[in-house]
Motif scaffolding. Structure first.
Motif: not given
Length: 428
Positions: A297-304, A323-334
């Motif tokens: 519910l509350y990952p300390a790092a919600p966006v890698l 050169r494509t940028m990728f964002m992975v947000p555990p706070g959304v996935i969780h």
């Protein structure tokens, strides 16, 4: 995005699905929240991506060229050298120090009818733990000053992530950040110089000694500045993850008294009133489930930290150029109902041994792939030990009429306002 990053990403996930393309000139950014694609990106194709240059630049203002900010061969060399200090066997040797810090802190806590500043208290305890493990030292007035400094640099760093460039820290309006960084650097330097002032044979077995040994063996690869950088990263990351998670865990326990009572019964049955030892931790399975659910519910790092591809990448049938940028947000996935039914609810049983398997890549509070957090075993052992000792001594509840705390993302995830909860000391 700068006003509410997690809320914006969640809205896009619901509207567009698990892979979303953004055109933020001059960048093409892709937000990935589909677990299968997250693993494909961070595990299978990890050698095709590097951390976002701007994010590394901001973090390096304080962390220098540590394992957190290094890339390529420099990162691999640092990671390989540091890994043994965070292996499970090594971590278990730290449990007595963690217990001692928790016992000292909880003895000094004086809860009464007024709500207790649980967030500040856990942050101070987290600092005490990391100082013992890094420097064989205990928290003091100087370390407590660092608590405010950490918050200041975290807020400033998160804000600068949204700028294309940073004004020099010498600018007059950056005085507060400048002073905070000086406080943290001085803390590291004091411990480093104190250690160098004594004979090597008298050095205690802690993280600083491990780093200084690397320096003595290979000063070209491990100059003293590299030791300072790794100490700063270990200090900041080492206390922040545990302190933030324990703060949210205390709120979850206060908001769910039945879960709190069930876990306390387990703690009492396993420990019989004594301090936890390393071999006790696997038996505290229900407690571990509450911590895992808190991290969901509350990952300390919600966006890698975002990644950039340095060669073309194929992901989920899509072809992305270099050169494509990728964002992975555990706070959304969780919080995706596809992987966690009733995702807003606190349900520790999701992580029980007999629960259905969780989709791989759907639960990544420490990241995944080769750059998974090097300190994850230490963080889990620390949080389990402290949480168990907390429940041995206190019952926690929310003040009447209190609204759930609002999460705010400033590098890590913290409550918007300082969290205060009611504590009642248990009878001896």
């Amino acid at each position: 995005m700068s006003r509410d990053l997690l809320g914006t990403l969640e809205e896009w996930r619901q509207r567009y699905g698990g892979i979303v393309h953004l055109r933020i000139w001059p960048e093409h950014q892709v937000v990935v929240t589909e677990p299968r694609l997250v693993r494909e990106l961070l595990v299978t194709q990890h050698d095709a991506i590097r951390r976002w240059e701007r994010g590394v630049q901001v973090l390096a203002q304080l962390h220098g060229h540590s394992v957190l900010t290094a890339e390529g061969e420099a990162w691999r060399s640092k990671r390989q050298a540091l890994q043994p200090g965070f292996a499970p066997k090594t971590v278990h040797a730290f449990v007595p120090a963690i217990s001692a810090a928790a016992d000292r802190a909880f003895t000094q806590w004086r809860p009464d009818a007024a709500p207790w500043p649980i967030e500040s208290a856990f942050t101070s305890l987290g600092m005490d733990v990391i100082l013992r493990m890094m420097f064989s030292s205990e928290v003091d007035a100087n370390a407590r000053e660092a608590e405010g400094a950490v918050h200041t640099v975290s807020v400033a760093g998160n804000r600068e992530m949204f700028w294309p460039a940073s004004w020099p820290d010498a600018m007059p309006w950056k005085r507060t950040k400048r002073k905070a960084m000086a406080v943290l650097r001085a803390l590291i330097e004091r411990h480093l110089q104190a250690r160098l002032a004594i004979e090597q044979g008298a050095w205690p077995q802690d993280l600083l000694t491990r780093l200084l040994t690397l320096h003595l063996i290979n000063p070209a690869a491990w100059p003293l500045q590299a030791v300072r950088d790794e100490c700063m990263t270990a200090f900041l990351a080492g206390h922040e993850t545990a302190a933030a998670t324990l703060t949210w865990w205390a709120w979850c326990m206060a908001a769910h008294p039945a879960a709190q009572d069930a876990v306390r019964r387990e703690v009492d049955a396993v420990l019989q009133g004594r301090a936890p030892q390393a071999h006790d931790l696997p038996a505290l399975s229900s407690l571990a489930c509450t911590l895992q659910e808190t991290l969901r519910l509350y990952p300390a790092a919600p966006v890698l930290l975002s990644r950039r591809s340095h060669r073309p990448v194929v992901l989920g049938g899509w072809q992305f150029p270099a050169r494509t940028m990728f964002m992975v947000p555990p706070g959304v996935i969780h919080r995706d109902a596809c992987w966690f039914p009733d995702p807003q609810a606190f349900r520790p049983e999701r992580f029980a041994a007999d629960a259905p398997d969780i989709e791989r890549g759907a639960f990544i509070p420490f990241g995944t792939g080769p750059r998974v957090c090097v300190g994850q075993h230490l963080a889990l052992a620390e949080m389990t030990t402290i949480a168990a000792m907390f429940l041995q001594r206190f019952s926690v509840s929310a003040p009447e009429g209190m609204a759930p705390p609002e999460p705010v993302f400033n590098i890590s995830l913290r409550p918007r306002g300082a969290l205060h909860l009611l504590l009642v000391r248990r009878a001896a």
